[in-house]
Design an enzyme around this catalytic site. Structure first.
Site, PDB file in Angstrom:
ATOM      1  N   ASP A   1      63.351 -15.643  19.951  1.00  0.00           N
ATOM      2  CA  ASP A   1      64.090 -15.983  18.927  1.00  0.00           C
ATOM      3  C   ASP A   1      65.172 -15.027  18.285  1.00  0.00           C
ATOM      4  OD1 ASP A   1      63.708 -18.703  19.017  1.00  0.00           O
ATOM      5  OD2 ASP A   1      62.625 -18.993  17.261  1.00  0.00           O
TER       6      ASP A   1
ATOM      7  N   ASP B   1      55.984 -22.682  26.839  1.00  0.00           N
ATOM      8  CA  ASP B   1      56.715 -21.195  26.997  1.00  0.00           C
ATOM      9  C   ASP B   1      57.750 -21.412  27.979  1.00  0.00           C
ATOM     10  OD1 ASP B   1      54.531 -20.447  25.421  1.00  0.00           O
ATOM     11  OD2 ASP B   1      53.215 -19.615  27.092  1.00  0.00           O
TER      12      ASP B   1
END
Length: 201
Positions: A93, A29
């Site tokens: 993303d 993460d």
């Protein structure tokens, strides 16, 4: 044309980076967040639309793409693959895509073209994950996957620094790239949809 088919080769190249990242205590993460930071930096650099900043933006885009591969490989190495990590990665993303394309379009003042490009990109990615949601597996196929887009953006950033003027119908390298994303992005989304629809029969 899709670089996603070379993921296994990229995973092997990532092995030393995975080892170093694990050794210094990075988490998947954390890597995803760092990757997103580079995407935002790339978008900001492209907004300036100066040759030097185009090159820096290209470098930031390549780093974003590399880190985007690294987070998944690191998760597998650490045995912490999770739905939460996958969700975070996909959300970041998409925001990264928006930041980079917004920067490219703002830099040349082509906002409608940027809108067409970013919707093409987002629909391509959406279809990939939605196909998975209906039980057909994640879809990376089509003319332009994310890896292809990042490679093209990086190359276009360098090209825009070298050839700053208009090339075709008043559009320079960046404008033509946005046209490509707009047209091929929507085509790829429809291509993925049609392939999945056929598989549902």
């Amino acid at each position: 044309m899709t670089l996603d088919q070379y993921r296994s080769l990229a995973d092997r190249a990532l092995e030393p980076f995975v080892a170093v990242s694990d050794r210094i205590g990075l988490t998947p993460d954390g890597v995803s967040l760092i990757a997103f930071g580079f995407a935002v930096a790339a978008g900001a650099a492209f907004t300036i639309a100066d040759p030097l900043w185009y090159v820096l933006g290209a470098v930031f885009v390549f780093v974003n793409g590399w880190l985007d591969l690294l987070d998944g490989a690191l998760a597998r190495e650490q045995g912490v693959d999770s739905k939460g990590g996958d969700l975070l990665d996909h959300v970041l993303d998409r925001y990264a895509d928006i930041a980079v394309i917004a920067g490219l379009s703002a830099g040349i003042g082509q906002y409608l073209l940027g809108l067409a490009a970013v919707t093409g990109v987002l629909m391509t990615s959406y279809l990939g994950t939605q196909i998975q949601a209906v039980g057909l597996g994640r879809e990376y196929g089509g003319l332009l996957g994310r890896a292809d887009r990042l490679a093209l953006i990086g190359l276009a950033g360098v090209a825009a620094a070298v050839v700053p003027g208009p090339l075709v119908v008043g559009l320079g390298v960046v404008g033509l790239l946005l046209v490509l994303f707009a047209v091929v992005g929507h085509f790829t989304a429809l291509q993925r949809f049609w392939g999945a629809w056929s598989d549902l029969d």
